[in-house]
Design a protein around this motif. Structure first.
Motif, PDB file in Angstrom:
ATOM      1  N   SER A   1       0.125 107.268  40.359  1.00 59.54           N
ATOM      2  CA  SER A   1       1.313 107.672  39.613  1.00 59.54           C
ATOM      3  C   SER A   1       2.426 106.628  39.712  1.00 59.54           C
ATOM      4  CB  SER A   1       1.788 109.053  40.055  1.00 59.54           C
ATOM      5  OG  SER A   1       1.956 109.081  41.453  1.00 59.54           O
TER       6      SER A   1
ATOM      7  N   GLU B   1       1.550 104.119  37.090  1.00 58.16           N
ATOM      8  CA  GLU B   1       1.844 104.690  35.780  1.00 58.16           C
ATOM      9  C   GLU B   1       3.346 104.555  35.485  1.00 58.16           C
ATOM     10  OE1 GLU B   1       0.960 108.862  35.458  1.00 58.16           O
ATOM     11  OE2 GLU B   1       1.788 108.954  33.427  1.00 58.16           O
ATOM     12  N   LEU B   2       4.154 104.921  36.492  1.00 62.16           N
ATOM     13  CA  LEU B   2       5.608 104.867  36.329  1.00 62.16           C
ATOM     14  C   LEU B   2       6.057 103.423  36.060  1.00 62.16           C
ATOM     15  CD1 LEU B   2       7.990 106.802  36.431  1.00 62.16           C
ATOM     16  CD2 LEU B   2       8.204 106.339  38.877  1.00 62.16           C
TER      17      LEU B   2
ATOM     18  N   LEU C   1       5.202 102.487  32.503  1.00 58.58           N
ATOM     19  CA  LEU C   1       6.118 103.098  31.530  1.00 58.58           C
ATOM     20  C   LEU C   1       7.467 102.387  31.538  1.00 58.58           C
ATOM     21  CD1 LEU C   1       5.281 106.865  32.182  1.00 58.58           C
ATOM     22  CD2 LEU C   1       4.953 105.661  30.003  1.00 58.58           C
TER      23      LEU C   1
ATOM     24  N   VAL D   1       9.619 100.547  28.601  1.00 53.19           N
ATOM     25  CA  VAL D   1      11.023 100.800  28.274  1.00 53.19           C
ATOM     26  C   VAL D   1      11.787  99.475  28.195  1.00 53.19           C
ATOM     27  CG1 VAL D   1      13.196 101.729  29.174  1.00 53.19           C
ATOM     28  CG2 VAL D   1      11.145 103.148  29.168  1.00 53.19           C
TER      29      VAL D   1
ATOM     30  N   VAL E   1      10.873  97.715  24.967  1.00 52.88           N
ATOM     31  CA  VAL E   1      11.515  98.329  23.800  1.00 52.88           C
ATOM     32  C   VAL E   1      12.997  97.959  23.762  1.00 52.88           C
ATOM     33  CG1 VAL E   1      12.203 100.530  22.773  1.00 52.88           C
ATOM     34  CG2 VAL E   1       9.866 100.234  23.606  1.00 52.88           C
TER      35      VAL E   1
ATOM     36  N   ARG F   1      11.719 104.951  22.651  1.00 48.47           N
ATOM     37  CA  ARG F   1      12.275 104.920  24.005  1.00 48.47           C
ATOM     38  C   ARG F   1      12.394 106.337  24.562  1.00 48.47           C
ATOM     39  NH1 ARG F   1      16.430 103.880  27.055  1.00 48.47           N
ATOM     40  NH2 ARG F   1      16.525 101.930  28.203  1.00 48.47           N
ATOM     41  N   ASN F   2      12.800 107.256  23.720  1.00 46.81           N
ATOM     42  CA  ASN F   2      12.910 108.653  24.147  1.00 46.81           C
ATOM     43  C   ASN F   2      11.547 109.229  24.529  1.00 46.81           C
ATOM     44  OD1 ASN F   2      15.627 108.599  23.771  1.00 46.81           O
ATOM     45  ND2 ASN F   2      15.664 109.901  21.949  1.00 46.81           N
TER      46      ASN F   2
ATOM     47  N   LEU G   1       9.051 107.547  25.670  1.00 43.12           N
ATOM     48  CA  LEU G   1       8.726 106.952  26.975  1.00 43.12           C
ATOM     49  C   LEU G   1       9.490 107.658  28.094  1.00 43.12           C
ATOM     50  CD1 LEU G   1       8.741 103.177  25.953  1.00 43.12           C
ATOM     51  CD2 LEU G   1       6.742 104.455  26.786  1.00 43.12           C
TER      52      LEU G   1
ATOM     53  N   LYS H   1       7.775 110.752  29.086  1.00 41.80           N
ATOM     54  CA  LYS H   1       6.587 110.466  29.909  1.00 41.80           C
ATOM     55  C   LYS H   1       6.995 110.090  31.335  1.00 41.80           C
ATOM     56  CE  LYS H   1       3.658 108.840  26.131  1.00 41.80           C
ATOM     57  NZ  LYS H   1       3.151 107.632  25.470  1.00 41.80           N
ATOM     58  N   ILE H   2       8.080 109.329  31.422  1.00 32.86           N
ATOM     59  CA  ILE H   2       8.570 108.936  32.748  1.00 32.86           C
ATOM     60  C   ILE H   2       8.986 110.168  33.551  1.00 32.86           C
ATOM     61  CG2 ILE H   2      10.541 107.821  33.919  1.00 32.86           C
ATOM     62  CD1 ILE H   2      10.259 105.512  31.909  1.00 32.86           C
TER      63      ILE H   2
ATOM     64  N   ALA I   1       5.904 111.732  34.812  1.00 34.08           N
ATOM     65  CA  ALA I   1       5.297 110.930  35.881  1.00 34.08           C
ATOM     66  C   ALA I   1       6.075 111.084  37.192  1.00 34.08           C
ATOM     67  CB  ALA I   1       5.241 109.457  35.465  1.00 34.08           C
ATOM     68  N   LYS I   2       7.392 111.209  37.070  1.00 30.80           N
ATOM     69  CA  LYS I   2       8.214 111.382  38.267  1.00 30.80           C
ATOM     70  C   LYS I   2       7.900 112.693  38.962  1.00 30.80           C
ATOM     71  CE  LYS I   2      12.312 108.723  36.902  1.00 30.80           C
ATOM     72  NZ  LYS I   2      13.588 108.880  36.171  1.00 30.80           N
TER      73      LYS I   2
ATOM     74  N   LYS J   1       5.082 114.370  38.719  1.00 30.68           N
ATOM     75  CA  LYS J   1       3.724 114.259  39.248  1.00 30.68           C
ATOM     76  C   LYS J   1       3.722 113.514  40.583  1.00 30.68           C
ATOM     77  CE  LYS J   1       0.186 111.953  37.325  1.00 30.68           C
ATOM     78  NZ  LYS J   1      -0.464 111.296  36.157  1.00 30.68           N
ATOM     79  N   GLY J   2       4.441 112.395  40.609  1.00 28.39           N
ATOM     80  CA  GLY J   2       4.423 111.566  41.825  1.00 28.39           C
ATOM     81  C   GLY J   2       5.539 111.899  42.803  1.00 28.39           C
TER      82      GLY J   2
ATOM     83  N   PHE K   1       8.636 111.426  42.544  1.00 32.50           N
ATOM     84  CA  PHE K   1       9.607 110.331  42.653  1.00 32.50           C
ATOM     85  C   PHE K   1      11.011 110.869  42.385  1.00 32.50           C
ATOM     86  CE2 PHE K   1       5.649 108.147  41.312  1.00 32.50           C
ATOM     87  CZ  PHE K   1       5.490 107.346  42.433  1.00 32.50           C
ATOM     88  N   PRO K   2      12.002 110.222  42.926  1.00 31.11           N
ATOM     89  CA  PRO K   2      13.370 110.685  42.643  1.00 31.11           C
ATOM     90  C   PRO K   2      13.705 110.519  41.163  1.00 31.11           C
ATOM     91  CG  PRO K   2      13.431 108.571  43.771  1.00 31.11           C
ATOM     92  CD  PRO K   2      12.000 109.013  43.771  1.00 31.11           C
TER      93      PRO K   2
ATOM     94  N   ASP L   1      17.048 106.264  39.740  1.00 28.41           N
ATOM     95  CA  ASP L   1      16.806 105.095  40.559  1.00 28.41           C
ATOM     96  C   ASP L   1      17.671 103.984  40.004  1.00 28.41           C
ATOM     97  OD1 ASP L   1      15.943 102.868  41.868  1.00 28.41           O
ATOM     98  OD2 ASP L   1      13.817 103.413  41.807  1.00 28.41           O
TER      99      ASP L   1
ATOM    100  N   VAL M   1      16.290 100.633  38.647  1.00 30.63           N
ATOM    101  CA  VAL M   1      15.735 100.576  37.301  1.00 30.63           C
ATOM    102  C   VAL M   1      16.833 100.184  36.320  1.00 30.63           C
ATOM    103  CG1 VAL M   1      14.675 101.937  35.468  1.00 30.63           C
ATOM    104  CG2 VAL M   1      13.956 102.270  37.845  1.00 30.63           C
TER     105      VAL M   1
ATOM    106  N   ARG N   1      19.478 112.204  29.146  1.00 30.31           N
ATOM    107  CA  ARG N   1      19.521 113.499  28.468  1.00 30.31           C
ATOM    108  C   ARG N   1      18.100 113.977  28.145  1.00 30.31           C
ATOM    109  NH1 ARG N   1      19.278 115.834  23.596  1.00 30.31           N
ATOM    110  NH2 ARG N   1      18.633 113.910  22.596  1.00 30.31           N
TER     111      ARG N   1
END
Lengths: 464, 464
Positions: A3, A6-7, A10, A14, A17, B28-29, B31, B34-35, B38-39, B41-42, B44-45, B48, B51, B86
């Motif tokens: 994961s 995957e992150l 992605l 981004v 894009v 982008r939205n 993506l 999906k992010i 993924a967060k 699932k994993g 993740f905070p 970040d 990023v 958002r």
């Protein structure tokens, strides 16, 4: 794939894009340069608001199709349009000479010792009611010198509510009122809550420059509905209807009007409110001159407007310009947004001034006296203007200004204003500060009748 | 091809590119969604900041390569980031409890008739100097009730200049000074002129919430440099250096600090100014507590900062919170930008208040007395806090607050604040309102020594 892989993937997409978007801005800039060249070649005007309108429609439609938030699309478009103009080398329009600038100019001249007849500044020369001075001073010595809540002290909020009930038979809740530091800040908060960057609002020309300046500050567009002296400065509901764009959120009304003194009939007011309701526009009604009205003047309160903001101030009715205090009335939701802005930017209005303002709302005899005097000034100014063949004007229904217009087609109001200051020691405000009115100028009736009469006579002398 | 065909063709291309940009926002939205998945699932905070940093770098680099104005790219990125958040369904962080909110809460409780020991509000209980009250009242009755220029009345501007010369041996020109309606508006104007949407500024945590709130309002990012009680609330120049991003435009300093009362040494101050100069950052120095300083406290004036804005106010030194008046000092260019903002938003500070403020600047004995009393309050508060084993604190070098921290690792400052109000009738401000300080809270020393001592004893009671 883990994961975190995957992150990471992605996120790379981004970034790609985002890069593509920047590249497209660059492509757009190249096109803008070509457009600038084509305009020069074909002698086309630099700015064409229909092009902007078309892009707004493209963006709104595309956002709807692709499920992108329209406000986001319009905000990005606003940034793109500004960048295109920069790249095309648009000169920002010659700085307009607003009444505020004329006032600064006049003060400079006065500082050299020269006496002027001041017909520029929108400030009545009346004194604030004695009760206001006493209450302000008493509060000051009573150590009402502390922070207050952002809405204002409860006593003043209640006084505003009682006043609205008495004057407009409008029953407001505390939560629908906010005390603010004057008309300009009230207008700014109204615009900020009703219109976002990339959106637009309709203004009726000629108008107080603060509306357009405020919209520009926010990054929103002002769509002007032009009115003329020949039509008695009356906007038509049709013209307002035609001015509505897909991104239009509000319409700004202010009657009695600055600079024309015009009042629209209650039925016309209601018709415009109807158009606003049909298009879910917020009606922002600046009712600062409402006590200088010499024929019926409809308030937004009780007009049936579904979304509205009333802004008013103690400056004109009670001659309290230098107190910087006013109030706004709207829905609880909108007032609550305004409270956030006010808390953030200014905390509150000075506490002892709020105590003074309470007394203003209870000083009907002073209001009546000021109003009567302003009517006499309108009469006196009109009488003088009637004797100047080179000018035409519409006799004001209210407010504290006259907005005459030269009959000469190529009259240059800015040149005339400067010459009048230089040669006659009289200050006025050029018409171009209020919209597309190169032949007009504003005469303020804030000074004494003698100042007004003498000033207008000197205007007449320079015109003959 | 005719030139109008050419123009029409180019405009069609612009519309197409604009559409593509909207489509990419939509991509982008997708993506972003999906992010978000993924967060989850994993585990993740959600947020970040690295990023965001990476994207800022991508955009700055791409703008440089493609000749796009960096401010335009960063502004678009800022809109895209907000939209991503958002779409990912970020909850806006739980509303922080700021001192202003605590004050509103306390006023509500007091309105029910309950007496409180108020240790929340940053407002000294001293009286404004008698000379200030007299001058304000005299100006009021002398009809100094008119608009003034946006910079302020010349007499007050001169008085500020004389004061700066006397206090900081700094010779300012009139054009480098502006009188403003209080510290918040001063901070807003400073941020507005130094930092644009999509850019960032460095703030030293813990800090007065107005800095971050102001940046957020502008659409700029606050990059926090966290300091700790263990390090005596001292930021390191290295940490500040590391916080600088490619879009960083300013650093905000405020010593003596709210809420810690810390002062950094003049050499540390100079070191930070050096970092700012190296990176062409504007140093915004909020020096509102400068007269409550009990060890040497460097001013930005005379520090060698190449780009700086000093903001100050009459609120704390002269107990004039409810007057809403302050001043800023910067380059002529920056002050001129501030004058535009001030003209547009508030016109000016009430005229008679400006006359009062002149007298404040001439009231050194009052300042000395207030400063002496504040020192006694710091001593008294420290003495009381020394007796509470559950707390640790750094004795303030100045300002009018103490910022103790619970030794217990899982202390919840918000819960404690509410319980303290409920059970003991004492109001404080939770540490989380000032940054990432869940174990800390702010005690204001604005009240009488008795209030402070009684309040802290009740804090001690609740902690044992």
């Amino acid at each position: 794939m883990s994961s975190d892989q995957e992150l990471a993937g992605l996120r790379q997409e981004v970034a790609d894009v985002t890069k593509e978007i920047i590249d497209l801005i660059s492509t757009r800039n190249d096109l803008a340069k070509k457009i600038a060249a084509a305009k020069v070649k074909g002698s086309f005007p630099a700015e064409d608001s229909r092009v902007e309108d078309a892009l707004v429609r493209v963006v709104v439609r595309e956002c709807e199709e692709k499920g992108v938030d329209k406000q986001v699309g319009l905000k990005v478009l606003s940034t793109l349009l500004a960048e295109s103009k920069r790249v095309q080398g648009f000169q920002s329009k010659q700085a307009l000479i607003t009444p505020m600038m004329m006032s600064a100019k006049a003060q400079q001249v006065e500082a050299t010792g020269r006496q002027l007849l001041r017909l520029d500044v929108g400030e009545p020369n009346f004194h604030p009611p004695k009760a206001v001075l006493d209450a302000t001073s008493e509060a000051l010595y009573g150590f009402k010198t502390h922070y207050t809540g952002a809405r204002g002290i409860p006593e003043l909020v209640s006084a505003v509510r009682r006043y609205l009930d008495r004057k407009h038979q409008f029953v407001a809740k505390d939560s629908e009122v906010i005390v603010n530091p004057g008309g300009r800040f009230g207008v700014y908060m109204a615009l900020s809550t009703a219109v976002k960057e990339g959106e637009s609002a309709i203004v009726i020309e000629p108008n107080w420059p603060a509306y357009k300046e405020g919209l520009q500050y926010i990054g929103a567009r002002a769509i002007s509905v032009h009115t003329t002296l020949e039509e008695g400065w009356q906007p038509s509901a049709d013209a307002i209807h035609d001015a509505i764009r897909p991104n239009t959120k509000a319409i700004i009304l202010s009657y009695p009007a600055n600079p024309t003194g015009a009042i629209i009939s209650p039925s016309k007011f209601m018709e415009i409110v109807g158009v606003a309701n049909d298009h879910k526009l917020t009606v922002i009604s600046d009712e600062i001159y409402t006590d200088y009205a010499y024929k019926p003047c409809q308030s937004i309160l009780g007009s049936g407007a579904e979304k509205f903001i009333l802004t008013s101030s103690f400056s004109k009715t009670w001659a309290m310009t230098g107190f910087r205090v006013g109030y706004s009335v709207s829905s609880e939701e909108t007032i609550s947004k305004m409270m956030k802005i006010q808390s953030l930017l200014v905390t509150c209005v000075p506490e002892f001034i709020q105590y003074g303002a309470i007394k203003a709302l209870d000083s009907d005899p002073d209001v009546a006296k000021n109003s009567e005097q302003m009517k006499e000034r309108i009469e006196a100014a009109s009488h003088e203007l009637d004797g100047i063949a080179a000018l035409q004007y519409v006799k004001p229904d209210g407010a504290m200004y006259v907005f005459p217009q030269a009959k000469k087609a190529d009259f240059d109001c800015v040149g005339f204003t400067m010459k009048l200051l230089e040669e006659k020691g009289v200050t006025i405000s050029p018409g171009t500060g209020f919209g597309d009115y190169p032949r007009a100028f504003r005469i303020s009736l804030g000074g004494s009748e003698e100042t007004i009469v003498q000033g207008i006579r000197k205007i007449g002398e320079l015109l003959t």
